[in-house]
Motif scaffolding. Structure first.
Motif, short mmCIF file in Angstrom:
data_model
loop_
_atom_site.label_atom_id
_atom_site.label_comp_id
_atom_site.label_asym_id
_atom_site.label_seq_id
_atom_site.Cartn_x
_atom_site.Cartn_y
_atom_site.Cartn_z
N LEU A 172 0.89 -1.26 -0.06
CA LEU A 172 0.00 0.03 -0.07
C LEU A 172 0.89 1.26 -0.16
O LEU A 172 2.04 1.22 0.62
CB LEU A 172 -1.07 -0.14 1.12
N GLU A 173 0.35 2.24 -0.63
CA GLU A 173 1.10 3.56 -0.61
C GLU A 173 1.12 4.16 0.67
O GLU A 173 -0.02 3.96 1.44
CB GLU A 173 0.32 4.50 -1.71
N PRO A 174 2.02 4.81 1.14
CA PRO A 174 1.90 5.52 2.33
C PRO A 174 0.71 6.39 2.72
O PRO A 174 0.41 6.80 1.65
CB PRO A 174 3.34 6.41 2.57
N LEU A 175 0.17 6.40 3.80
CA LEU A 175 -1.06 7.00 3.89
C LEU A 175 -0.81 8.70 4.09
O LEU A 175 0.19 9.20 4.78
CB LEU A 175 -1.76 6.66 5.33
N LEU A 222 -11.53 0.18 1.50
CA LEU A 222 -11.40 1.49 2.09
C LEU A 222 -9.73 1.67 2.53
O LEU A 222 -9.00 2.68 2.35
CB LEU A 222 -11.96 2.11 3.13
N SER A 223 -9.12 0.29 2.80
CA SER A 223 -7.89 0.28 3.16
C SER A 223 -6.71 0.74 2.17
O SER A 223 -5.59 1.10 2.23
CB SER A 223 -7.68 -0.88 3.87
N ILE A 224 -7.28 0.65 0.81
CA ILE A 224 -6.51 0.65 -0.43
C ILE A 224 -6.25 2.13 -0.54
O ILE A 224 -5.60 2.49 -1.44
CB ILE A 224 -6.80 0.03 -1.42
N MET A 225 -7.18 3.05 0.07
CA MET A 225 -7.09 4.47 -0.11
C MET A 225 -6.06 5.04 0.45
O MET A 225 -5.81 4.72 1.80
CB MET A 225 -8.33 5.26 0.45
N ASP A 226 -5.26 6.01 0.01
CA ASP A 226 -3.88 6.42 0.54
C ASP A 226 -4.15 7.92 1.11
O ASP A 226 -3.15 8.47 1.31
CB ASP A 226 -2.67 6.20 -0.19
N GLU A 227 -5.44 8.42 0.82
CA GLU A 227 -5.76 9.64 1.33
C GLU A 227 -6.78 9.75 2.41
O GLU A 227 -7.73 9.10 1.81
CB GLU A 227 -6.08 10.50 0.20
N TRP A 228 -6.80 10.49 3.34
CA TRP A 228 -7.96 10.50 4.45
C TRP A 228 -8.03 12.04 4.53
O TRP A 228 -6.93 12.82 4.60
CB TRP A 228 -7.63 10.19 5.88
#
Length: 346
Positions: A121-124, A156-162
């Motif tokens: 995964l990409e860094p958050l 949702l865990s694959i999303m790298d932007e919160w």
């Protein structure tokens, strides 16, 4: 000429006699009549085969199947119905050791892991802080967010932007404001991460499967969970080991505090102790929001996490929904210093 004529007449007479028997005479009194008769040998043979046929059918439908017969007569097309031996020695002779008609999956001892692993995964990235928000006032750090990320649904865990939806430091202490900022996400498949800081500096919160909104009944799904974070801080050595070079590296779990500069990201991710409390399945009291409060988890008159309308006071108790421990070290009741709400998947 008369000889042949006489002979022909005699043959004609005999033929007529055979074709036209006397109806009044019995078969025994008419030796020239052709009558179908059955010998004793033919009758006995027919009766034997008839009894053999009916006896075989009766035994077939009334007797239980013999394991030896099922083993010898099993066609090769029914090999899926026998039990594969764990040692791998399966030469078709083990059919009789299994139950008829029950499939037992094979056991493979030499499985090789697939070379196609999951991509990393990409860094958050945490987006939404204003330039005027001080670093120490930020509750959710990348290290803690990565721990929460491991437990949210895969979509949702694959999303790298919160993205930051609400911050007490930026938007003011008002639960109504938090609800207003969430209205734009209703109807979307998104998730929310709630982070709270108490007066002692402890950081904890919840993952919310639905948009926080005022509702008369409980809502949400079993994807919700509660969490708390603490940091491993080294303990001072006992007095007897102060002058010893063999002082062990002892650690203890303490609540994350603001003075440790955790919000600035200076705490190593490996030193964070993260605890999550997933859905227990006891009840379905996931979320309940009203004008005067916001709560996550409940049961027996207790709330897993409860915040008042002014976001000044909170309650955290052991609840049946998540089977959690109190999230704050202050006790069941605590004071609120900060609140953040993040959206995932927007």
């Amino acid at each position: 000429m008369s000889f042949y004529t006489s002979s022909s007449s005699q043959k004609t007479h005999n033929l007529n006699t055979r074709q036209s028997p006397d109806p009044d005479s019995s078969p025994a009194s008419s030796p020239g009549a052709i009558t179908p008769t059955t010998s004793h040998t033919e009758t006995a043979g027919s009766s034997y085969f008839s009894n053999l046929l009916w006896g075989g059918l009766f035994r077939r439908f009334t007797s239980e199947p013999s394991p030896s017969l099922s083993t010898e007569n099993s066609p090769p097309t029914l090999r899926h119905a026998h039990t594969y031996q764990p040692d791998g020695e399966d030469d078709g002779m083990n059919l009789g050791k299994s139950m008829d008609g029950i499939y037992t999956p094979p056991h493979f001892h030499h499985r090789v892991p697939s070379p196609m692993g999951l991509p990393q995964l990409e860094p958050l990235q945490l987006l939404g802080f204003s330039a005027r928000t001080r670093t120490e006032s930020r509750l959710l750090t990348p290290a803690i967010a990565e721990e929460v990320r491991n437990l949210v649904p895969t979509r949702l865990s694959i999303m790298d932007e919160w993205n930051l939806v609400y911050s007490l430091d930026q938007d003011g202490a008002s639960l109504a404001t938090l609800y207003d900022k969430c209205d734009g996400y209703r109807g979307k498949r998104v998730g929310f991460v709630l982070a709270v800081r108490d007066t002692e500096g402890g950081i904890f919160g919840a993952y919310l499967s639905d948009v926080p909104h005022i509702a008369p009944n409980y809502f949400g799904t079993g994807e919700c969970f509660l969490w708390r974070a603490s940091v491993q801080a080294p303990l001072p050595p006992p007095p007897s080991l102060i002058d010893s070079a063999d002082t062990p590296d002892v650690g203890r779990s303490t609540t994350i505090r603001a003075e440790q500069n955790v919000a600035s990201g200076q705490v190593n991710a490996h030193s964070i102790r993260f605890k999550a409390f997933p859905y227990s399945g006891v009840n379905e009291y996931y979320m309940l929001c009203g004008q005067q409060f916001l709560s996550v988890g409940a049961g027996d008159g207790r709330f897993g996490l409860w915040l008042d309308s002014g976001l000044e006071k909170g309650v955290s108790s052991t609840c049946q929904t998540f089977g959690n421990e109190p999230l704050s070290d202050e006790g069941e009741k605590f004071g609120v210093l900060g609140v953040e709400l993040w959206v995932i998947g927007a």
